[in-house]
Scaffold this motif. Sequence first.
Motif, short mmCIF file in Angstrom:
data_model
loop_
_atom_site.label_atom_id
_atom_site.label_comp_id
_atom_site.label_asym_id
_atom_site.label_seq_id
_atom_site.Cartn_x
_atom_site.Cartn_y
_atom_site.Cartn_z
N GLY A 28 40.02 42.58 41.79
CA GLY A 28 40.77 41.45 42.34
C GLY A 28 39.91 40.37 42.96
N TYR A 29 38.94 40.77 43.78
CA TYR A 29 38.08 39.78 44.43
C TYR A 29 37.31 38.97 43.38
N GLY A 30 36.83 39.65 42.34
CA GLY A 30 36.11 38.96 41.27
C GLY A 30 37.00 37.99 40.52
N ILE A 31 38.25 38.38 40.30
CA ILE A 31 39.21 37.49 39.63
C ILE A 31 39.41 36.22 40.45
N ALA A 32 39.69 36.40 41.74
CA ALA A 32 39.91 35.26 42.62
C ALA A 32 38.66 34.37 42.69
N SER A 33 37.50 34.99 42.76
CA SER A 33 36.24 34.23 42.83
C SER A 33 36.00 33.43 41.57
N SER A 37 35.70 29.37 41.26
CA SER A 37 34.49 28.78 40.69
C SER A 37 34.80 27.94 39.44
N ALA A 38 35.62 28.49 38.55
CA ALA A 38 35.93 27.82 37.28
C ALA A 38 36.72 26.53 37.49
N LEU A 43 41.27 25.34 43.06
CA LEU A 43 42.28 26.38 43.21
C LEU A 43 41.68 27.57 43.95
N ARG A 44 42.33 27.96 45.02
CA ARG A 44 41.93 29.15 45.76
C ARG A 44 43.13 30.10 45.75
#
Length: 117
Positions: A28-33, A37-38, A43-44
């Motif tokens: 999940g944290y990687g998805i949000a990050s 970034s992208a 978008l946060r």
Amino acid sequence: MFTKDSGLLQGTLELLVLKTLSWGPMHGYGIASWIESATGDVLRVEEGSLYPALYRMTRKGWIKGEWGTSENNRRAKFYQLTREGERQFREQTTGWERFASAVTSAVGSTRAPAWAR
């Protein structure tokens, strides 16, 4: 920046999660990050939006999760696309591109409606 209260559409978040997972399994944290970034930090995705979306997408059969160890050596649930998730990603990408093109066309229009002339 968009937060959970800003009205980021549920379908848009799902499409962004599908895109993220098209690169491979991620927690999940990687998805949000990656989304942050992208999108150039526009978008946060907060936990209060992300985890309900992941749960919803798991129920729909688009993704599946398995427990593993993160790069920080912590226990984390890693999500990955299912075949249905891959299909949904293709379908939703096509729909999003049509929608975004239509909105861009309308917003950039220099032709006023007949009633405004």
